[in-house]
Design an enzyme around this catalytic site. Structure first.
Site, PDB file in Angstrom:
ATOM      1  N   PRO A  46       0.789  -1.229   0.000  1.00 39.34           N
ATOM      2  CA  PRO A  46       0.000   0.000   0.000  1.00 39.34           C
ATOM      3  C   PRO A  46       0.823   1.282   0.000  1.00 39.34           C
ATOM      4  O   PRO A  46       1.883   1.358   0.611  1.00 39.34           O
ATOM      5  CB  PRO A  46      -0.836  -0.109   1.284  1.00 39.34           C
ATOM      6  CG  PRO A  46      -0.131  -1.091   2.135  1.00 39.34           C
ATOM      7  CD  PRO A  46       0.564  -2.036   1.204  1.00 39.34           C
ATOM      8  N   ASN A  47       0.286   2.238  -0.721  1.00 37.15           N
ATOM      9  CA  ASN A  47       0.794   3.599  -0.842  1.00 37.15           C
ATOM     10  C   ASN A  47       2.054   3.724  -1.684  1.00 37.15           C
ATOM     11  O   ASN A  47       2.496   4.833  -1.968  1.00 37.15           O
ATOM     12  CB  ASN A  47       1.004   4.254   0.535  1.00 37.15           C
ATOM     13  CG  ASN A  47      -0.296   4.355   1.295  1.00 37.15           C
ATOM     14  OD1 ASN A  47      -1.292   4.820   0.768  1.00 37.15           O
ATOM     15  ND2 ASN A  47      -0.297   3.879   2.529  1.00 37.15           N
ATOM     16  N   ARG A 105       4.791  11.041  -2.493  1.00 38.22           N
ATOM     17  CA  ARG A 105       4.551  10.731  -1.078  1.00 38.22           C
ATOM     18  C   ARG A 105       5.857  10.825  -0.295  1.00 38.22           C
ATOM     19  O   ARG A 105       6.794  10.074  -0.553  1.00 38.22           O
ATOM     20  CB  ARG A 105       3.984   9.319  -0.938  1.00 38.22           C
ATOM     21  CG  ARG A 105       3.790   8.909   0.504  1.00 38.22           C
ATOM     22  CD  ARG A 105       3.278   7.470   0.606  1.00 38.22           C
ATOM     23  NE  ARG A 105       3.243   7.094   2.004  1.00 38.22           N
ATOM     24  CZ  ARG A 105       3.791   5.990   2.491  1.00 38.22           C
ATOM     25  NH1 ARG A 105       4.406   5.148   1.707  1.00 38.22           N
ATOM     26  NH2 ARG A 105       3.724   5.736   3.776  1.00 38.22           N
ATOM     27  N   TYR A 114      11.160   8.733   0.889  1.00 40.39           N
ATOM     28  CA  TYR A 114      11.130   7.730  -0.173  1.00 40.39           C
ATOM     29  C   TYR A 114      11.768   8.184  -1.484  1.00 40.39           C
ATOM     30  O   TYR A 114      11.856   7.390  -2.419  1.00 40.39           O
ATOM     31  CB  TYR A 114       9.679   7.306  -0.434  1.00 40.39           C
ATOM     32  CG  TYR A 114       9.024   6.711   0.780  1.00 40.39           C
ATOM     33  CD1 TYR A 114       9.383   5.454   1.247  1.00 40.39           C
ATOM     34  CD2 TYR A 114       8.052   7.420   1.486  1.00 40.39           C
ATOM     35  CE1 TYR A 114       8.794   4.911   2.375  1.00 40.39           C
ATOM     36  CE2 TYR A 114       7.449   6.877   2.618  1.00 40.39           C
ATOM     37  CZ  TYR A 114       7.832   5.623   3.053  1.00 40.39           C
ATOM     38  OH  TYR A 114       7.245   5.086   4.168  1.00 40.39           O
ATOM     39  N   ASN A 137       8.068  -5.717  -1.058  1.00 43.04           N
ATOM     40  CA  ASN A 137       8.000  -4.552  -0.188  1.00 43.04           C
ATOM     41  C   ASN A 137       6.572  -4.502   0.348  1.00 43.04           C
ATOM     42  O   ASN A 137       5.672  -3.990  -0.320  1.00 43.04           O
ATOM     43  CB  ASN A 137       8.349  -3.266  -0.924  1.00 43.04           C
ATOM     44  CG  ASN A 137       8.422  -2.079   0.010  1.00 43.04           C
ATOM     45  OD1 ASN A 137       7.842  -2.085   1.086  1.00 43.04           O
ATOM     46  ND2 ASN A 137       9.118  -1.037  -0.399  1.00 43.04           N
ATOM     47  N   ALA A 192       3.157  -0.886   4.686  1.00 44.12           N
ATOM     48  CA  ALA A 192       2.531  -0.875   6.013  1.00 44.12           C
ATOM     49  C   ALA A 192       2.086  -2.258   6.475  1.00 44.12           C
ATOM     50  O   ALA A 192       2.029  -2.524   7.681  1.00 44.12           O
ATOM     51  CB  ALA A 192       1.347   0.081   6.030  1.00 44.12           C
ATOM     52  N   GLU A 210      12.518  -9.554   1.592  1.00 43.98           N
ATOM     53  CA  GLU A 210      11.747  -8.404   2.052  1.00 43.98           C
ATOM     54  C   GLU A 210      12.595  -7.161   1.832  1.00 43.98           C
ATOM     55  O   GLU A 210      13.766  -7.127   2.231  1.00 43.98           O
ATOM     56  CB  GLU A 210      11.428  -8.565   3.534  1.00 43.98           C
ATOM     57  CG  GLU A 210      10.683  -7.405   4.146  1.00 43.98           C
ATOM     58  CD  GLU A 210      10.477  -7.557   5.650  1.00 43.98           C
ATOM     59  OE1 GLU A 210      10.097  -6.546   6.273  1.00 43.98           O
ATOM     60  OE2 GLU A 210      10.719  -8.647   6.210  1.00 43.98           O
ATOM     61  N   HIS A 234      12.771  -2.695   1.831  1.00 48.63           N
ATOM     62  CA  HIS A 234      12.200  -1.410   2.235  1.00 48.63           C
ATOM     63  C   HIS A 234      13.084  -0.310   1.668  1.00 48.63           C
ATOM     64  O   HIS A 234      14.316  -0.414   1.696  1.00 48.63           O
ATOM     65  CB  HIS A 234      12.118  -1.298   3.761  1.00 48.63           C
ATOM     66  CG  HIS A 234      11.222  -2.337   4.351  1.00 48.63           C
ATOM     67  ND1 HIS A 234       9.850  -2.228   4.331  1.00 48.63           N
ATOM     68  CD2 HIS A 234      11.503  -3.522   4.946  1.00 48.63           C
ATOM     69  CE1 HIS A 234       9.330  -3.310   4.895  1.00 48.63           C
ATOM     70  NE2 HIS A 234      10.313  -4.106   5.267  1.00 48.63           N
ATOM     71  N   ARG A 278      13.105   4.912  11.978  1.00 48.69           N
ATOM     72  CA  ARG A 278      11.862   5.678  11.933  1.00 48.69           C
ATOM     73  C   ARG A 278      11.040   5.450  13.195  1.00 48.69           C
ATOM     74  O   ARG A 278      11.568   5.037  14.218  1.00 48.69           O
ATOM     75  CB  ARG A 278      11.103   5.304  10.656  1.00 48.69           C
ATOM     76  CG  ARG A 278      11.942   5.661   9.415  1.00 48.69           C
ATOM     77  CD  ARG A 278      11.251   5.399   8.118  1.00 48.69           C
ATOM     78  NE  ARG A 278      10.056   6.243   8.015  1.00 48.69           N
ATOM     79  CZ  ARG A 278       9.068   5.981   7.171  1.00 48.69           C
ATOM     80  NH1 ARG A 278       9.111   4.939   6.381  1.00 48.69           N
ATOM     81  NH2 ARG A 278       8.011   6.781   7.125  1.00 48.69           N
TER      82      ARG A 278
END
Length: 146
Positions: A10-11, A18, A23, A74, A77, A101, A103, A110
């Site tokens: 998502p996103n 964004r 990012y 990825n 969330a 995985e 990111h 964060r």
């Protein structure tokens, strides 16, 4: 030719606009071009997808198992709470396929809630914090694992 699923949660369809300070300014189209042009992609079909829908992402992991294809994931969330996605990711690695995985940012640098991944425990490996290069490093790892 080896097919590699590059799945994004998502996103991530909003990359480029964004939170560019987190990012970056590039979007998924730029990621597609970057991956396809990287020397580690030689002989590889990059199947890059993005969805905001958890069920669709789970279905794509099932598809990867059925296609006997490695996965670069990825989960965005969903990383922090989706046990359903975790179970689907486990199907990939239990089938003997690599699942890395990735990111773009470093979740551990964060907010505290981002420090936990329910996916990492079933992934072949985790690469985070290198921007789009996280995907390239994952592609290299997937190629070496195959």
């Amino acid at each position: 030719m080896t097919r590699v699923f590059v799945l994004n949660g998502p996103n991530l369809g909003r990359l480029g606009s964004r939170e560019p300070e987190v990012y970056g300014h590039q979007d998924l189209s730029a990621l597609r071009v970057m991956l396809a042009s990287d020397p580690s992609a030689e002989g590889v079909e990059i199947d890059l997808r993005q969805t905001d829908d958890e069920g669709e992402l789970i279905g794509w992991l099932h598809e990867a198992v059925d296609a006997n294809a490695p996965v670069i994931l990825n989960p965005a969330a969903f990383t922090h709470y989706s046990y359903a996605l975790r179970d689907a990711a486990a199907l990939v690695t239990k089938a003997g396929l690599p699942l890395v995985e990735v990111h773009i940012s470093n979740p551990h640098a964060r907010e505290t809630f981002r420090h936990t991944s329910v996916i990492s425990g079933v992934a072949s490996g985790v690469i985070a914090g290198f921007g789009f290069d996280s995907y390239v490093l994952a592609l290299v790892a997937v190629r070496r694992a195959n």
